[in-house]
Scaffold this active site. Structure first.
Site, PDB file in Angstrom:
ATOM      1  N   GLU A   1      49.748 -13.974  14.865  1.00 23.60           N
ATOM      2  CA  GLU A   1      48.383 -14.462  15.014  1.00 23.60           C
ATOM      3  C   GLU A   1      48.387 -15.981  14.854  1.00 23.60           C
ATOM      4  OE1 GLU A   1      45.242 -13.168  15.742  1.00 23.60           O
ATOM      5  OE2 GLU A   1      44.647 -15.250  15.415  1.00 23.60           O
TER       6      GLU A   1
ATOM      7  N   ASN B   1      52.416 -19.493  17.043  1.00 24.19           N
ATOM      8  CA  ASN B   1      51.994 -19.680  18.424  1.00 24.19           C
ATOM      9  C   ASN B   1      53.062 -19.032  19.301  1.00 24.19           C
ATOM     10  OD1 ASN B   1      51.372 -20.542  20.968  1.00 24.19           O
ATOM     11  ND2 ASN B   1      51.055 -22.673  20.406  1.00 24.19           N
TER      12      ASN B   1
ATOM     13  N   ASP C   1      42.278 -13.607  24.542  1.00 23.41           N
ATOM     14  CA  ASP C   1      41.228 -14.560  24.906  1.00 23.41           C
ATOM     15  C   ASP C   1      41.170 -14.680  26.426  1.00 23.41           C
ATOM     16  OD1 ASP C   1      39.641 -16.802  25.376  1.00 23.41           O
ATOM     17  OD2 ASP C   1      40.320 -17.798  23.549  1.00 23.41           O
TER      18      ASP C   1
ATOM     19  N   THR D   1      41.766  -0.607  17.212  1.00 24.97           N
ATOM     20  CA  THR D   1      41.719  -2.054  16.981  1.00 24.97           C
ATOM     21  C   THR D   1      40.282  -2.481  16.741  1.00 24.97           C
ATOM     22  OG1 THR D   1      41.547  -2.427  19.349  1.00 24.97           O
ATOM     23  CG2 THR D   1      43.742  -2.563  18.414  1.00 24.97           C
TER      24      THR D   1
ATOM     25  N   GLU E   1      38.652  -5.037  17.891  1.00 28.82           N
ATOM     26  CA  GLU E   1      37.985  -5.394  19.146  1.00 28.82           C
ATOM     27  C   GLU E   1      37.644  -4.139  19.959  1.00 28.82           C
ATOM     28  OE1 GLU E   1      37.445  -8.838  20.618  1.00 28.82           O
ATOM     29  OE2 GLU E   1      37.382  -9.009  18.442  1.00 28.82           O
TER      30      GLU E   1
END
Lengths: 558, 229
Positions: free
Chosen positions: B56, B97, B120, B201, B203
Site C-alpha cells: 500500500e 510504491n 485508482d 474487500t 471497496e
C-alpha cells in the site's frame, strides 16, 4: 570581453580508411575536426544556404565555409528554423518538394536553437545520429569524407530523450526517454509510412467513465466533475507519424541504455539494459522480445547514472551512480561482484581536487569508457561529473583495480579513444572553473585547450595481477592539436539565450545556466529528509533496504 | 529486506547458526494496493500455509493494516504443541510504491497470484500513465509471476475494466500480450479468490451497498516463449 566558448560536451570519432574525423557537439552545433591535422572541417548547421544534394566530396575547389554568426546570422537562423522547428513536427527529408496544397507550417517565433545532447555514429562512419534537446528531435546525418554533415531525416520524439544507442546490426536506433520508455526507430524513416489509425477523428460525445454508483475518492469525483463539464472528448492526440515501436518502460526516468549479447543455448542473443532514477538496472531480451525481462541488477542506493558493457568481457557490466560508486555485475545472472565506493577510493585525489561547490557525497559518475588497445593494454576511464579528474581502472575478471588518476585542465566531459594511435581524446569544460559546475572561469583562465590528448605509455605495462594488465596514460600535446571554431555563446543570435548563459551571481541552482545543459545529473538526486519529499524519501529507503536483502540471495535465472 | 519480522511464525528454527535467519517459504501472493487489508485477512484462513503480502502506498493505511494483522495474530496465538500454524500469521503488509519497486521485493517467478483490486481509475487522460495496468508494467508483473500464476483485477469502473483487458491481451498490450491469457468464466466461478475479492474487500462491500457493478478479469501468465529463430 572575450566570449565564453561552448565546450565540446560530446565527442565521437570516425577513424577508418577514408575518414579520420572527430565529431564534437558544441552547444547547438556539431563540428567536424580532422584527426590528421586538427583543423575544423565543417560545422553543422551550416551558414551557407546549400540545400542541394551535391556532396562536397565532388566540389574540391570550394573552401568549406565556416560558421560566421555575425553576418551569416540571418541565413543561419532561417535555416535553423526550417531544420529545427518545422522538422520537429514532421519528418523532413532534405530536398523533398513540398506537396501541392500542403500548408507551410506557421513560423514559430521562438528562435531558440536546439542544443545537441547526444551524438553517435555508425561503425562504418557513414552516418551520424544526434539528438537535439529542446525540439526532442532525432536527426540522422550522412557524413562525407570531408566531414560534412547532411541531415537526412529528423524525427521528433514525444518526450525528452535521455540516452541513445544503436542495435548491434546498426539498423535500429534505440532511445530512452524521461518518461521511462524505450523506443526503437529504423535508422532511416520508412518511406510512405502511414499512421495506423488514419481514420478521420470523429468527435465522440461525452461518455462519463463512471456512473453515480461508482465508488469514489474525492480526487476522482473532482476529475469526473471536470469530465462532465467538458461536453466532448477532445480528439486523441495523434501518434508519431513515423515508424516506431515502444519496446519497454520503467515507471521512472531512464538514465542510460546499453545493448549486450550473451550466449543462450549455443546462440548469441541480444539484450537491452536500461537504468533508471530509482536505482534499478533492468535486463530485457533484445528486439523483438524486449517485453520479456531477463533479470534486474539491483543494489544501488542512489540513481544509476551510467552503464558500460565491457567489450572484451561481454558478461561484465560496470555501472556508475550518484552515491557515487561503481558496481560490477555479472549482468546475465543479475549478481553484483564488486562495489567500489568512489568517495573512499579517491579521498586522496579528491583532496587535491575538491569540488568547489558540492560535497563529495553529491557527486555522480558521468562517464565510463572502455579502452582496449591490445590484450595487455585494457582499462576503463571513469569521470565524475564536474571534476577535472579521470580515473583509470584495470578489470580483473569481475573486479576493478584503480591504476592511475589523470589530472585535467578542466572538468572531464567526454572521451573517445583513437585505437590506432593508442591515444584518448578528452574534451574538457573550458567554461567553468575546474571542479566547479557553477562558476565560470576568469578571463585569463579561458585560454585552455578544449580537447586534450593522452597517449598510452607502452614501456610501462602495468601488471595488476598475473597476466592482467592495465593501461597507463600520459598527456601528449604533440600528437595532434585540435583547433575548434569558437562557437562563442554570446555571439549566438538569440538574445535571451546569450544573456542567459552569462553568469548570474544570484543564481541559486546547482548549476550555472550553461552547466544546466552540459551537466545535470545532480537534478536526478532525490532530496532526502525534506518534508516536501517525504514520499520519495521513503521510496528510496525502501528500495535500498529491499536491495540489500536481494543481494544475499541473488536471484538465480535458468 | 528482512522478511522474518513480517512472518516470524515461518522462521527457520535454527538458533545455533550465525547466518541470518530465513523463512521456510517465500511470499507467494501479493495484494497491490491492499487498502485496509480486507482481502489478505479473508484469504489468510483459506490458504494458511501461503505467505501473503499487502502493499500500500499510503503510510497511514499501511500502519492500520499492520496493526490489524497484529491484533488478529494475538487473538490466534501460536502455541508450541500445535502442528499447524493458526491463521493471520501468514499475512503482512508493507508501504511501497509497487509501480516502481516491485522487483525489489520479489524475484523472478516467485509469486503465484497478484491482486489488483479496485485500483485508482485516474479518469483524466493525462493521468493514464499513473494507472496500475499498462503494457510496460505488465512485463514486470510477468517477471515476478511464475508461469501459470494469475493476475486478478476487479473494478467498478467499466472504462477502467476495458482498459485493463486491452492492456493485458488486447490491442494496447503490444508484444507483452503473448505472455497473458484471459481466464475463462467457468474457472472464475470455481475460484474462491474471485469470491473473496468481490465480496470481502472494503471497496467491494461499498460497491455492493451502492448497488454498483463489479467487473472482473483474471489473466494467466503464460510461459516465456523461446528465443526467435
Amino acid at each position: 570581453m572575450t566570449g565564453v566558448r561552448f565546450p565540446a560536451h560530446k565527442l565521437h570519432c570516425i577513424d577508418n580508411e577514408d575518414k579520420r574525423i572527430l565529431l564534437t557537439a558544441t552547444g547547438t552545433c556539431i563540428q567536424s575536426l580532422s584527426l590528421n591535422d586538427g583543423k575544423c572541417m565543417s560545422v553543422w548547421p551550416r551558414s551557407d544556404d546549400t540545400d542541394s544534394d551535391d556532396d562536397d566530396d565532388e566540389l574540391d575547389g570550394r573552401p568549406v565555409k565556416r560558421l560566421k554568426l555575425e553576418d551569416g546570422q540571418d541565413n543561419f537562423l532561417r535555416r535553423q528554423e526550417s531544420e529545427g522547428s518545422e522538422a520537429s513536427i514532421e519528418i523532413k527529408t532534405e530536398g523533398r518538394q513540398r506537396q501541392k496544397g500542403e500548408r507551410r507550417k506557421p513560423k514559430i517565433p521562438d528562435l531558440t536553437l536546439p542544443h545537441v545532447s547526444h551524438l553517435v555514429t555508425t561503425s562504418d562512419g557513414k552516418h551520424a545520429i544526434a539528438i537535439t534537446a529542446e525540439d526532442k528531435a532525432v536527426r540522422v546525418f550522412s557524413v562525407s569524407r570531408k566531414g560534412r554533415l547532411r541531415q537526412l531525416s529528423s524525427r521528433s520524439m514525444p518526450k525528452k530523450s535521455c540516452a541513445l544507442t544503436l542495435t548491434a546490426d546498426e539498423t535500429t536506433i534505440l532511445i530512452a526517454d524521461k518518461f521511462g520508455d524505450v523506443y526503437a526507430l529504423p535508422l532511416h524513416p520508412t518511406a510512405g509510412y502511414q499512421r495506423k489509425s488514419e481514420t478521420p477523428q470523429v468527435q465522440t460525445n461525452f461518455k462519463p467513465s463512471a456512473t453515480a454508483l461508482t465508488v469514489h475518492t474525492k480526487g476522482n469525483l473532482e476529475a469526473l466533475r471536470q469530465q462532465q463539464t467538458q461536453k466532448q472528448i477532445p480528439p486523441k492526440k495523434e501518434g508519431l507519424d513515423f515508424e516506431h515501436r515502444l519496446l519497454l518502460g520503467h515507471v521512472s526516468l531512464l538514465t542510460d541504455l546499453a545493448i549486450a549479447q550473451a550466449e543462450i543455448q549455443g546462440k548469441q542473443r541480444p539484450f537491452i539494459l536500461t537504468s533508471d532514477r530509482d536505482e534499478h538496472i533492468r535486463v530485457s531480451r533484445g528486439i523483438p522480445q524486449a517485453h520479456i525481462i531477463h533479470t534486474f541488477c539491483l543494489g544501488h542506493t542512489e540513481f544509476v547514472s551510467k552503464l558500460c558493457i565491457i567489450p572484451w568481457a561481454k558478461n561484465v557490466l560496470v555501472a556508475g551512480n550518484g552515491e557515487p560508486s561503481l558496481r560490477v555485475y555479472d549482468w546475465q545472472r543479475g549478481v553484483e561482484t564488486q562495489r567500489l565506493d568512489l568517495r573512499e577510493t579517491f579521498c586522496r585525489d579528491l583532496e587535491t581536487c575538491l569540488p568547489l561547490d558540492r560535497s563529495i557525497g553529491k557527486l555522480a559518475v558521468s562517464g565510463i569508457w572502455p579502452l582496449s588497445y591490445n590484450e595487455k593494454s585494457r582499462g576503463l576511464l571513469v569521470a565524475l561529473e564536474g571534476l577535472s579528474l579521470l580515473f583509470v581502472f584495470a578489470l580483473t575478471r569481475f573486479e576493478l583495480r584503480h591504476v592511475q588518476t589523470l589530472n585535467l585542465d578542466g572538468n572531464a566531459l567526454d572521451v573517445v579513444d583513437l585505437r590506432e594511435q593508442h591515444a584518448v581524446v578528452v574534451s574538457i569544460d573550458s567554461v567553468h572553473k575546474p571542479c566547479s559546475v557553477k562558476e565560470y572561469r576568469d578571463e585569463d583562465g579561458r585560454d585552455v585547450d578544449p580537447v586534450q590528448i593522452f597517449t598510452l605509455r607502452p614501456e610501462q605495462l602495468h601488471e595488476v595481477e598475473a597476466e592482467i594488465f592495465g593501461v597507463r596514460l600520459e598527456r601528449n600535446a604533440n600528437l595532434v592539436s585540435f583547433r575548434m571554431d569558437g562557437i562563442s555563446i554570446e555571439s549566438l543570435s538569440n538574445k535571451r539565450e546569450a544573456t542567459g548563459y552569462n553568469q548570474d551571481k544570484g543564481h541559486e541552482k546547482m548549476y550555472s545556466v550553461l552547466g544546466e545543459f552540459i551537466y545535470g545529473l545532480e537534478n536526478l538526486r532525490k532530496r532526502r529528509g525534506k518534508a516536501t519529499d517525504e514520499e520519495e524519501d521513503d521510496d528510496n529507503d525502501e528500495a535500498a533496504g529491499a536491495a540489500e536483502g536481494g543481494l544475499e540471495e541473488a536471484p538465480q535465472t535458468a | 529486506m528482512d522478511w522474518t519480522t513480517h512472518f516470524p511464525a515461518f522462521r527457520i528454527k535454527d538458533t545455533t547458526s550465525n547466518i541470518p535467519v530465513k523463512l521456510t517459504k517465500q511470499v507467494e501472493i501479493a495484494d497491490i494496493g491492499c487498502g485496509f487489508g480486507g482481502l489478505i485477512v479473508s484469504l489468510s484462513p483459506l490458504y494458511p500455509e501461503t505467505l501473503m503480502l499487502g502493499m500500500e502506498l499510503r503510510t497511514q493505511v499501511t500502519n492500520y493494516v499492520i496493526n490489524r494483522v497484529a491484533a488478529l495474530r494475538s487473538q490466534n496465538p501460536l502455541s508450541s504443541g500445535q502442528q499447524t500454524i493458526p491463521p493471520y500469521h501468514n499475512i503482512s503488509a508493507i508501504r511501497s510504491n509497487t509501480m516502481k519497486f516491485l522487483p525489489n521485493y520479489f524475484r523472478q517467478h516467485q509469486l503465484s497470484k497478484i491482486f489488483l483490486c479496485f485500483p485508482d481509475p485516474h479518469f483524466k487522460q493525462r493521468k493514464h500513465k499513473a494507472r496500475i495496468v499498462s503494457a510496460q508494467l505488465n512485463a514486470e508483473y510477468a517477471y515476478v509471476l511464475k508461469p501459470g500464476g494469475k493476475v486478478y483485477t476487479i473494478t467498478d469502473v467499466e472504462e477502467l475494466h476495458e482498459w485493463m483487458v486491452k492492456h493485458f491481451e488486447g490491442e494496447e498490450a503490444g508484444d507483452v500480450s503473448e505472455l497473458w491469457e484471459r481466464v475463462s468464466q467457468e474457472e472464475l466461478d470455481a475460484d474462491p479468490c474471485v469470491r473473496v475479492m468481490s465480496e470481502e474487500t472494503e471497496e467491494g462491500k461499498k460497491v455492493t451497498r451502492n448497488g454498483g457493478t463489479k467487473y472482473i478479469a483474471v489473466f494467466r501468465r503464460r510461459k516465456d516463449p523461446g528465443w526467435p529463430d
